[in-house]
Write a protein that holds these residues in place. Sequence first.
Motif, PDB file in Angstrom:
ATOM      1  N   THR A  33       0.959  -1.099   0.215  1.00 34.30           N
ATOM      2  CA  THR A  33       0.099  -0.071   0.066  1.00 34.30           C
ATOM      3  C   THR A  33       0.977   1.217   0.058  1.00 34.30           C
ATOM      4  O   THR A  33       0.746   2.212  -0.770  1.00 34.30           O
ATOM      5  CB  THR A  33      -0.798  -0.039   1.234  1.00 34.30           C
ATOM      6  N   ALA A  69      -5.290  -0.176  -3.675  1.00 35.37           N
ATOM      7  CA  ALA A  69      -4.585   0.482  -2.415  1.00 35.37           C
ATOM      8  C   ALA A  69      -5.265   1.731  -2.078  1.00 35.37           C
ATOM      9  O   ALA A  69      -4.934   2.124  -0.904  1.00 35.37           O
ATOM     10  CB  ALA A  69      -3.151   0.826  -2.907  1.00 35.37           C
ATOM     11  N   ARG A  72      -7.848   0.971   0.513  1.00 29.31           N
ATOM     12  CA  ARG A  72      -7.204   0.749   1.783  1.00 29.31           C
ATOM     13  C   ARG A  72      -7.018   1.870   2.467  1.00 29.31           C
ATOM     14  O   ARG A  72      -7.181   1.775   3.807  1.00 29.31           O
ATOM     15  CB  ARG A  72      -6.039  -0.094   1.647  1.00 29.31           C
TER      16      ARG A  72
END
Length: 147
Positions: A33, A69, A72
């Motif tokens: 990430t 990503a 998240r």
Amino acid sequence: MTQSLLERASAYATAKVLEADGCVSRLPEALQTVVVINTTQGIIDNGGLEYFYESDFPTNLPYSFFAEAFRRIGVESVASCIDESSRMFPFPEPHLHEAKRRTWLDSVKDDEAHPFVHLSRKACGDELVFQKLAEYVDRHRDAFGAA
């Protein structure tokens, strides 16, 4: 001057991706990430989604990998811009076809009315990205060794 937690975590994650021969997908999710957000948003901030799509990434990961990503860390706006713009390419699996992407980008990048240009401007310079990334790193600090 001391480095911030985000700076230390970024350095740690970058070192780990180098150890993984540039294959970010081999890293644990928290490290993925950080690397993906830093790289992707840096490219977008430098030249919009056009720059993001101009070249292949190592291992040609699908663009949904990058969008996830952003999800998240809680930045749906950029995730949606990547998802929507990647679906605009008039051929399947655009992440596998650099030459075709470049040709299509050349046909739309200067058209101020094109939805791609609008999405690119929306994703570029989103200040929330690095704030949310710092919060994400703080929540996952154990993943970054002694960072």
